[in-house]
Design a protein around this motif. Structure first.
Motif, PDB file in Angstrom:
ATOM      1  N   SER A   1      18.737  18.387 -65.389  1.00 29.79           N
ATOM      2  CA  SER A   1      18.328  17.008 -65.127  1.00 29.79           C
ATOM      3  C   SER A   1      17.589  16.414 -66.321  1.00 29.79           C
ATOM      4  O   SER A   1      16.668  17.030 -66.860  1.00 29.79           O
ATOM      5  CB  SER A   1      17.410  16.977 -63.902  1.00 29.79           C
ATOM      6  N   GLY A   2      17.975  15.201 -66.699  1.00 29.22           N
ATOM      7  CA  GLY A   2      17.274  14.501 -67.768  1.00 29.22           C
ATOM      8  C   GLY A   2      15.822  14.234 -67.418  1.00 29.22           C
ATOM      9  O   GLY A   2      14.958  14.215 -68.302  1.00 29.22           O
ATOM     10  N   TYR A   3      15.531  14.037 -66.137  1.00 27.22           N
ATOM     11  CA  TYR A   3      14.146  13.788 -65.711  1.00 27.22           C
ATOM     12  C   TYR A   3      13.268  14.994 -66.031  1.00 27.22           C
ATOM     13  O   TYR A   3      12.184  14.858 -66.602  1.00 27.22           O
ATOM     14  CB  TYR A   3      14.098  13.487 -64.210  1.00 27.22           C
ATOM     15  N   PHE A   4      13.744  16.171 -65.700  1.00 30.37           N
ATOM     16  CA  PHE A   4      12.911  17.355 -65.919  1.00 30.37           C
ATOM     17  C   PHE A   4      12.895  17.774 -67.388  1.00 30.37           C
ATOM     18  O   PHE A   4      11.917  18.359 -67.847  1.00 30.37           O
ATOM     19  CB  PHE A   4      13.353  18.480 -64.990  1.00 30.37           C
ATOM     20  N   ARG A   5      13.937  17.450 -68.137  1.00 30.51           N
ATOM     21  CA  ARG A   5      13.862  17.657 -69.586  1.00 30.51           C
ATOM     22  C   ARG A   5      12.767  16.771 -70.179  1.00 30.51           C
ATOM     23  O   ARG A   5      12.041  17.173 -71.089  1.00 30.51           O
ATOM     24  CB  ARG A   5      15.213  17.365 -70.243  1.00 30.51           C
ATOM     25  N   ALA A   6      12.636  15.564 -69.634  1.00 34.11           N
ATOM     26  CA  ALA A   6      11.584  14.655 -70.102  1.00 34.11           C
ATOM     27  C   ALA A   6      10.205  15.168 -69.730  1.00 34.11           C
ATOM     28  O   ALA A   6       9.238  15.029 -70.497  1.00 34.11           O
ATOM     29  CB  ALA A   6      11.818  13.257 -69.527  1.00 34.11           C
ATOM     30  N   LYS A   7      10.073  15.771 -68.535  1.00 32.33           N
ATOM     31  CA  LYS A   7       8.779  16.333 -68.136  1.00 32.33           C
ATOM     32  C   LYS A   7       8.393  17.505 -69.045  1.00 32.33           C
ATOM     33  O   LYS A   7       7.214  17.674 -69.391  1.00 32.33           O
ATOM     34  CB  LYS A   7       8.811  16.776 -66.674  1.00 32.33           C
ATOM     35  N   ILE A   8       9.376  18.314 -69.438  1.00 30.60           N
ATOM     36  CA  ILE A   8       9.089  19.400 -70.376  1.00 30.60           C
ATOM     37  C   ILE A   8       8.633  18.831 -71.717  1.00 30.60           C
ATOM     38  O   ILE A   8       7.693  19.346 -72.347  1.00 30.60           O
ATOM     39  CB  ILE A   8      10.331  20.296 -70.562  1.00 30.60           C
ATOM     40  N   ALA A   9       9.282  17.755 -72.159  1.00 32.22           N
ATOM     41  CA  ALA A   9       8.881  17.117 -73.414  1.00 32.22           C
ATOM     42  C   ALA A   9       7.439  16.628 -73.320  1.00 32.22           C
ATOM     43  O   ALA A   9       6.649  16.771 -74.267  1.00 32.22           O
ATOM     44  CB  ALA A   9       9.821  15.960 -73.740  1.00 32.22           C
ATOM     45  N   GLN A  10       7.069  16.058 -72.174  1.00 31.67           N
ATOM     46  CA  GLN A  10       5.699  15.614 -71.949  1.00 31.67           C
ATOM     47  C   GLN A  10       4.732  16.801 -72.038  1.00 31.67           C
ATOM     48  O   GLN A  10       3.709  16.729 -72.726  1.00 31.67           O
ATOM     49  CB  GLN A  10       5.575  14.950 -70.585  1.00 31.67           C
ATOM     50  N   GLU A  11       5.054  17.885 -71.362  1.00 30.56           N
ATOM     51  CA  GLU A  11       4.192  19.066 -71.371  1.00 30.56           C
ATOM     52  C   GLU A  11       4.037  19.622 -72.789  1.00 30.56           C
ATOM     53  O   GLU A  11       2.943  20.029 -73.193  1.00 30.56           O
ATOM     54  CB  GLU A  11       4.757  20.129 -70.435  1.00 30.56           C
ATOM     55  N   ASP A  12       5.152  19.636 -73.540  1.00 29.84           N
ATOM     56  CA  ASP A  12       5.109  20.180 -74.904  1.00 29.84           C
ATOM     57  C   ASP A  12       4.171  19.361 -75.791  1.00 29.84           C
ATOM     58  O   ASP A  12       3.426  19.925 -76.614  1.00 29.84           O
ATOM     59  CB  ASP A  12       6.516  20.206 -75.515  1.00 29.84           C
ATOM     60  N   LEU A  13       4.212  18.041 -75.659  1.00 29.61           N
ATOM     61  CA  LEU A  13       3.328  17.186 -76.453  1.00 29.61           C
ATOM     62  C   LEU A  13       1.858  17.458 -76.128  1.00 29.61           C
ATOM     63  O   LEU A  13       1.009  17.514 -77.017  1.00 29.61           O
ATOM     64  CB  LEU A  13       3.651  15.714 -76.197  1.00 29.61           C
ATOM     65  N   ILE A  14       1.571  17.634 -74.852  1.00 25.95           N
ATOM     66  CA  ILE A  14       0.192  17.904 -74.420  1.00 25.95           C
ATOM     67  C   ILE A  14      -0.287  19.243 -74.979  1.00 25.95           C
ATOM     68  O   ILE A  14      -1.402  19.361 -75.485  1.00 25.95           O
ATOM     69  CB  ILE A  14       0.106  17.882 -72.888  1.00 25.95           C
ATOM     70  N   GLU A  15       0.576  20.247 -74.888  1.00 25.63           N
ATOM     71  CA  GLU A  15       0.208  21.583 -75.358  1.00 25.63           C
ATOM     72  C   GLU A  15      -0.010  21.610 -76.868  1.00 25.63           C
ATOM     73  O   GLU A  15      -0.842  22.375 -77.376  1.00 25.63           O
ATOM     74  CB  GLU A  15       1.293  22.582 -74.964  1.00 25.63           C
ATOM     75  N   ALA A  16       0.732  20.763 -77.608  1.00 28.10           N
ATOM     76  CA  ALA A  16       0.631  20.751 -79.067  1.00 28.10           C
ATOM     77  C   ALA A  16      -0.558  19.928 -79.561  1.00 28.10           C
ATOM     78  O   ALA A  16      -0.933  20.017 -80.737  1.00 28.10           O
ATOM     79  CB  ALA A  16       1.920  20.187 -79.665  1.00 28.10           C
TER      80      ALA A  16
END
Length: 268
Positions: free
Chosen positions: A105-120
């Motif tokens: 799902s594109g929605y959950f790929r976007a949520k992973i992208a959000q999480e990655d930015l926060i973690e970085a």
């Protein structure tokens, strides 16, 4: 303590603001309708002035692949930039249990992208992953309906009430950053078809719910434990049957934790 809630006028955000205020914190509801736009940065500097914590419970207005990715990446980058300038000491974000298991799902790929930015980011953080909400169970049925039939995979799901989501996020927001994930879920596990069947019965909805191992969940292929948290998840207190007796349960909401419409069409 000043806590700014991004998406603070929505279902979870409004409950979260109330809970934080009840326990004595200065909680600010920040959203486009209060003059704060995370996509453009409008109002962010003023809203974050003096804030110790920022909690992001906002969601994309569009679930189309490119739009949802742009929303979460742009919004999160802007938030982290303005937070760093304001000296914010804790960034909290609401995400979804099983996100990494639903990347079709594109929605959950976007949520992973959000999480990655926060973690970085250099800002201390906590990511709260929640299971599906009771409020959106009817929405699952609506998106899985063909004629009078609702076909759903009989996988496990552990939903919780929006009030328990807000309580769980509030606990994390006032605590120290975990610099990792916290999972929250409901007090009971169900089979997805059973949960939807009980919800429709509570609304006197005559649609037939059919357990179909080949059916999709919001257009996504899911496995037995895709939608449930790990054993160490923090659990809410409101049981499904108790929630069904609340007046708010008679006013079904539209789905929030969903995928983009394109995925649903592909799964058709």
């Amino acid at each position: 303590m000043k806590i700014v809630v991004i998406g603070g006028t929505g279902l979870i955000g409004s409950k979260l603001v109330n809970k934080l205020r009840e326990q004595g914190d200065e909680a600010i509801a920040a959203a486009p309708n209060t003059g704060v736009d995370t996509l453009t940065g409008q109002g962010l500097a003023e809203a974050l002035k003096g804030a110790s914590v920022v909690v992001d419970v906002s969601n994309s207005p569009s679930w189309e692949d490119a739009a949802v990715l742009k929303f979460f990446e742009t919004s999160t980058r802007n938030l982290l930039t303005y937070e760093a300038a304001a000296g914010v000491r804790h960034h909290v974000a609401l995400s979804v249990v099983g996100t990494e298991r639903m990347l079709d799902s594109g929605y959950f790929r976007a949520k992973i992208a959000q999480e990655d930015l926060i973690e970085a980011s250099a800002i201390p953080y906590s990511i709260v992953r929640a299971t599906q909400f009771y409020e959106f169970v009817k929405g699952i049925a609506d998106l899985s309906t063909n004629g009078n039939e609702v076909r759903l995979p009989p996988v496990l799901i552990q939903p919780l009430a929006a009030d328990d989501v807000a309580s769980g996020v509030a606990r994390v927001a006032v605590g120290p950053p975990v610099n990792g994930m916290v999972e929250i879920g409901g007090p009971e596990k169900f089979r997805l078809d059973e949960l939807v069947r009980r919800r429709l019965a509570s609304l006197n909805d005559s649609r037939e719910v059919i357990a179909d191992p080949n059916a999709r969940y919001y257009g996504i292929e899911v496995k037995e434990r895709t939608l449930v948290p790990e054993d160490d998840a923090k659990l809410g207190n409101i049981r499904f049957e108790d929630w069904l007796r609340q007046p708010a349960a008679q006013i079904p909401s539209a789905p929030a934790q969903s995928t983009e419409k394109a995925s649903r069409k592909k799964a058709g």
